[in-house]
Design a protein around this motif. Structure first.
Motif, PDB file in Angstrom:
ATOM      1  N   THR A 160       9.424  -0.387   2.161  1.00 28.67           N
ATOM      2  CA  THR A 160       9.813  -1.365   3.175  1.00 28.67           C
ATOM      3  C   THR A 160       9.666  -0.715   4.551  1.00 28.67           C
ATOM      4  N   LYS A 161       8.990  -1.422   5.449  1.00 29.00           N
ATOM      5  CA  LYS A 161       8.692  -0.851   6.765  1.00 29.00           C
ATOM      6  C   LYS A 161       9.153  -1.793   7.879  1.00 29.00           C
ATOM      7  N   VAL A 162       9.342  -1.203   9.046  1.00 31.43           N
ATOM      8  CA  VAL A 162       9.678  -2.000  10.218  1.00 31.43           C
ATOM      9  C   VAL A 162       8.440  -2.082  11.126  1.00 31.43           C
ATOM     10  N   ARG A 205       1.790  -6.174  10.301  1.00 34.88           N
ATOM     11  CA  ARG A 205       1.074  -5.148   9.546  1.00 34.88           C
ATOM     12  C   ARG A 205       1.919  -3.898   9.409  1.00 34.88           C
ATOM     13  N   CYS A 206       1.634  -3.125   8.366  1.00 34.09           N
ATOM     14  CA  CYS A 206       2.362  -1.876   8.156  1.00 34.09           C
ATOM     15  C   CYS A 206       2.134  -0.946   9.348  1.00 34.09           C
ATOM     16  N   PRO A 207       3.198  -0.437   9.953  1.00 31.15           N
ATOM     17  CA  PRO A 207       3.039   0.414  11.135  1.00 31.15           C
ATOM     18  C   PRO A 207       2.374   1.745  10.789  1.00 31.15           C
ATOM     19  N   HIS A 254       0.827  -1.207   0.000  1.00 28.15           N
ATOM     20  CA  HIS A 254       0.000   0.000   0.000  1.00 28.15           C
ATOM     21  C   HIS A 254       0.867   1.264   0.000  1.00 28.15           C
ATOM     22  N   CYS A 255       1.856   1.312   0.874  1.00 23.81           N
ATOM     23  CA  CYS A 255       2.772   2.460   0.923  1.00 23.81           C
ATOM     24  C   CYS A 255       3.881   2.327  -0.140  1.00 23.81           C
ATOM     25  N   ASP A 256       3.995   1.125  -0.716  1.00 24.07           N
ATOM     26  CA  ASP A 256       5.050   0.822  -1.674  1.00 24.07           C
ATOM     27  C   ASP A 256       6.433   1.121  -1.072  1.00 24.07           C
TER      28      ASP A 256
END
Ligand SMILES: Nc1nc2c(ncn2[C@@H]2O[C@H](COP(=O)(O)OP(=O)(O)O)[C@@H](O)[C@H]2O)c(=O)[nH]1
Ligand SMILES: [Mg+2]
Ligand SMILES: [Zn+2]
Ligand SMILES: [Zn+2]
Lengths: 307, 141
Positions: free
Chosen positions: B85-87, B95-97, B81-83
């Motif tokens: 890489t997330k922590v 899940r995406c923070p 969704h944000c395209d």
């Protein structure tokens, strides 16, 4: 003793036979990493003294490897997978804590499917052949792997079990892993899917405690649902936890005791077999059309020659 | 904490590590491995306890006495969704923070990698190093 797996050295037994490292010739899988020689000072690791020692002090060599520690296992897993692919067979790796109901469910599954499908079972346990005996009582062939203190099956052991079983074409190979939610998730055995089984007697927060087991599985079975009235287990919370880790994980609730949900599971298994067979069929069809085209080219050449 | 407190699993991983490192050392004609660097993803559940298993696993091998450096690799995931890489906020919620989307793809956190080994130089290896002075990376195999 098996030097290759190093797991439970000297204790691994396939159907009771001590598993001596049987053929050193084919143990050269892996080791394909590119290695770059670099000497002191040329490399900047940014972590740990290995990268920060002073250049010129010693003549030691830093060798960059970047290889998976389990690459040997992965090599064996790929060999198992290739072998199963050629057979059109599908392997399912069942993972759970001890006592979640793997063997009970397998027995039930085999009884429902044995008229229609060829199947065989690889039973992993630290000790005893009880589970393999329970499986064989259904008339389906099984091989017992005892790992001694070893806490998971690895692809090398499974390869040897497949040597013994010699799975028939288009069959289903069930693998019951050692009861353990930590270790088996990192060890690819060559299976089509990992299936994680969680009984309602255990607690709905298991996915939180053992995320990797749930991240690695395609299907979660919530077992022993007949016990739900007697235990504090929130099924929807459990599914929510699991999907936070693996949004694609499928879920089936079942009880091997009452039979509730078992049809759905059996349908899932049959579905995996169908997928495997369809992909095999597509491969063969494309191979057949390539052969037909090659024959046409041959005939064309012959015609020109004859003319 | 001693090796008695760690599980068989960690010993298995330590054995695989020692075996892999020793094989690379032997291929390169080394007599001894001085240091080993590994990267361990947080999801593997191994981490620091590998230090305790390493010594017994390495006894009598080319890696006997080697220093072990463990770099712990944090969990990161790909948010479609944000395209980006997330922590994630926790190890049990991928899940995406930022947007809360489920993230089916783990980018890092599952690795168990032998990054490098440092070999005690033999004469051959030392001259090899000297010949390589331009600092170019050369494939040895
Ligand atoms: N109530 C109930 N008990 C079950 C069910 N399935 C298995 N069990 C019991 O759980 C125990 C462990 O089962 P088993 O199949 O050996 O588990 P495994 O260690 O995962 O192979 C046995 O006592 C089984 O009778 C179920 O669906 N309902
Ligand atoms: Mg069992
Ligand atoms: Zn293990
Ligand atoms: Zn996002």
């Amino acid at each position: 003793m098996c030097k290759v797996c190093g797991c439970g050295d000297g204790e691994v037994r396939v159907d009771g036979k001590i598993h001596e490292s049987p053929h050193s010739h084919d143990h050269d899988l892996g080791h394909e990493a590119h290695i770059h020689h670099e000497h002191d000072g040329d490399m900047h690791f940014g972590h740990g003294p290995a990268g920060t020692h002073v250049g010129g002090v010693s003549q030691s060599n830093l060798l960059k490897i970047e290889e998976n520690i389990l690459s040997k296992n992965d090599g064996f897993a790929q060999a198992n997978r290739d072998r199963l692919d050629v057979l059109g067979a599908v392997a399912l790796n069942l993972v759970s804590s001890p006592g979640a109901g793997k063997t009970t469910l397998l027995v039930e599954t085999l009884n429902r499917l044995k008229q229609d499908f060829d199947m065989c079972v690889i039973e992993g346990d630290q000790e005893s052949a009880n589970d393999a005996d329970r499986i064989r009582a259904t008339g389906v062939r099984a091989v017992q792997i005892n790992t001694g203190r070893g806490c998971h099956l690895d692809a090398h052991m499974v390869g040897h079990a497949m040597d013994e079983l010699d799975p028939p074409g288009n069959s289903i190979v069930f693998i019951e892993n050692i009861g353990n939610l930590v270790c088996p998730s990192g060890f690819d055995l060559g299976e089509a899917s990992k299936v994680v089984i969680l009984s309602v007697a255990e607690g709905d927060d298991k996915p939180i405690k053992y995320p990797d087991a749930f991240a690695a599985a395609d299907l979660m079975l919530i077992s022993k649902t007949d016990l739900l009235p007697h235990v504090d287990f929130d099924v929807s919370a459990c599914i929510e936890h699991a999907r936070c880790i693996n949004p694609d994980i499928e879920v089936i609730e079942l009880s091997a005791k009452t039979g509730e949900g078992v049809d759905q599971w059996v349908g899932w298994v049959a579905g995996r077999r169908r997928e495997r067979l369809e992909s095999e069929q597509q491969d063969l069809q494309s191979r057949l059309s390539k052969i037909a085209a090659a024959i046409d080219a041959n005939d064309e050449l012959q015609r020109r020659h004859d003319a | 904490m001693s090796c008695k407190d760690v599980t068989m699993h960690e010993l298995t991983i330590a054995n695989s590590l020692v075996e892999l490192a020793s094989a690379h050392a032997a291929e390169n004609g080394a007599r001894r491995v001085v240091a080993i660097s590994v990267r361990m993803g947080v999801l593997c559940g191994i981490g620091r306890s590998l230090y305790f298993c390493f010594e017994p696993a390495s006894r009598g091998t080319l890696c006997d006495g080697a220093r072990l450096h463990i770099e712990e690799v944090p969990l990161s995931v790909r948010c479609e969704h944000c395209d980006e890489t997330k922590v994630p906020k926790a190890l049990y919620n991928f899940r995406c923070p930022d947007c809360g989307y489920p993230t089916p793809k783990v980018v890092s956190g599952r690795e168990m990698e032998l990054t490098s080994i440092e070999l005690e130089a033999t004469e051959a290896a030392a001259s090899f190093g000297a010949a390589d002075d331009a600092g170019t990376q050369r494939s040895a195999l």
